[in-house]
Design a protein around this motif. Sequence first.
Motif, short mmCIF file in Angstrom:
data_model
loop_
_atom_site.label_atom_id
_atom_site.label_comp_id
_atom_site.label_asym_id
_atom_site.label_seq_id
_atom_site.Cartn_x
_atom_site.Cartn_y
_atom_site.Cartn_z
N VAL A 11 -11.73 -13.56 34.74
CA VAL A 11 -12.18 -12.27 35.25
C VAL A 11 -13.11 -11.64 34.22
N LEU A 12 -14.05 -10.83 34.72
CA LEU A 12 -15.00 -10.16 33.83
C LEU A 12 -14.28 -9.11 32.99
N ARG A 13 -13.39 -8.38 33.63
CA ARG A 13 -12.60 -7.34 32.96
C ARG A 13 -11.51 -6.94 33.94
N LEU A 14 -10.62 -6.04 33.48
CA LEU A 14 -9.59 -5.54 34.38
C LEU A 14 -10.11 -4.32 35.12
N PRO A 15 -9.50 -4.00 36.29
CA PRO A 15 -9.93 -2.79 36.98
C PRO A 15 -9.73 -1.56 36.09
N ARG A 16 -10.68 -0.62 36.18
CA ARG A 16 -10.55 0.60 35.37
C ARG A 16 -9.49 1.51 35.98
N PRO A 18 -7.21 5.38 35.84
CA PRO A 18 -7.53 6.80 35.71
C PRO A 18 -7.84 7.14 34.26
N ASP A 19 -8.72 8.15 34.05
CA ASP A 19 -9.08 8.47 32.67
C ASP A 19 -8.05 9.36 31.99
N SER A 22 -9.08 13.87 33.94
CA SER A 22 -9.55 14.64 35.09
C SER A 22 -9.04 13.98 36.36
N ARG A 23 -9.37 14.59 37.50
CA ARG A 23 -8.99 13.98 38.76
C ARG A 23 -10.04 12.99 39.23
N GLY A 24 -11.12 12.82 38.47
CA GLY A 24 -12.12 11.80 38.82
C GLY A 24 -13.18 12.34 39.76
N PHE A 25 -13.67 11.47 40.67
CA PHE A 25 -14.77 11.79 41.60
C PHE A 25 -15.96 12.30 40.80
#
Lengths: 131, 349
Positions: A11-16, A18-19, A22-25
């Motif tokens: 795999v290229l990397r793992l899924p990112r 939540p940071d 924040s709530r994202g978007f």
Amino acid sequence: MQTPPAIPVPVLRLPRGPDGLSRGFAPDGRRAPPKPEVPGSPGSPVGRESRESREQQARAALRERYLRSLLAMVGHQVNFTLHEGVHVTAHFGAADLDVANFYVLQLQTPIGVQAEALLRCSDIISYTFKP
Amino acid sequence: MAMRQTPLTCSGHTRPVVDLAFSGITPYGYFLISACKDGKPMLRQGDTGDWIGTFLGHKGAVWGATLNKDATKAATAAADFTAKVWDAVSGDELMTLAHKHIVKTVDFTQDSNYLLTGGQDKLLRIYDLNKPEAEPKEISGHTSGIKKALWCSEDKQILSADDKTVRLWDHATMTEVKSLNFNMSVSSMEYIPEGEILVITYGRSIAFHSAVSLDPIKSFEAPATINSASLHPEKEFLVAGGEDFKLYKYDYNSGEELESYKGHFGPIHCVRFSPDGELYASGSEDGTLRLWQTVVGKTYGLWKCVLPEDSGELAKPKISFPETTEEELEEIASENSDSIYSSTPEVKA
């Protein structure tokens, strides 16, 4: 007879995830509404650079949409308009890296149905499909 | 050179993941929403599992979550007796729809104008999203809590499942058209518009029915109690998961078990194929979402097919036919790479 050990798919990397902050978007995310114009006269170096980067972003977005349109075509029936007024229909399989050829299945031609074929993109004037 | 499935684990939830749904394919790709008992449903990019945002607002476990076709809106059903509609681009809450009990299931119509909800109050509700102040239309008839409700037949009919029945309703007349009874608890339901197929799981059974007549088509038995199953868009495979923590992949035509995977640390509650069929996602009691490749070894999303340095093993045929067995598709995938390997071209009969 021993089977060789299986290699895990790389795999290229793992899924990112939540940071955690924040709530994202993200407001600069791809689907965000367009930002208001950056202040600065069009002729000035700053204006020119931001115009170029905006243009590059627009080109990148259009390219991505085109590539996704190719993905969306897979498995669907596509009508191709070729040179000399020739129209053919086929089920879309894949495009090659440079989008120079389309791999299609069940190509209906005026002289019969071809189970598999490569269509040269330089021969294609336009194509349409219903998703 | 066999390849082993590498599942991609999406972390972030802190409690069991009980529902998940994909959007349709949009110009920005496709998206995935997950419902979690921690009350914080999350939106992810569908082909990579990358987190995009968390919908904040519910005050209880979220039992159901869905996206509209173009992933511009999301809807969630929660234990706080509300269903909520969200802007899936900004993450903002658009509407809160009050119910009289735990809400379990939500579904948008194709045009995103109406939202269907169902839950423990045993009523199906249809909300006009253009008139959020108006009272919803209600359909009664279920005698136990509704677990899943779906629009079908181009939104002209509704399918709903409670503990022991699956019912088909006509949207225009709001009346029951047909029903199916089961001896065991129905654990999940999936509707496939192309072909009008209904996938129902109960006990160890994975059953396929016509969504129009509810007549049975076929059914398979799994080795353990199954909580959710999904049919591949091209109807070649199905995947299922349940109480033994394992995911099973079956050939839809023959019923043969093709692959099975351990990986989750708890029962699997939901499993769905992506709209392009290239991967399937599973949600588990262990709080994670995992993405699995339909064709193991294919370059797609975050999975990258890289050939090993050693070419000693490669005496495989280079010519492949358009079949869909694992091995041949892996070979086609490996053909995309360089041609430094010499091959003896054998033609498979």
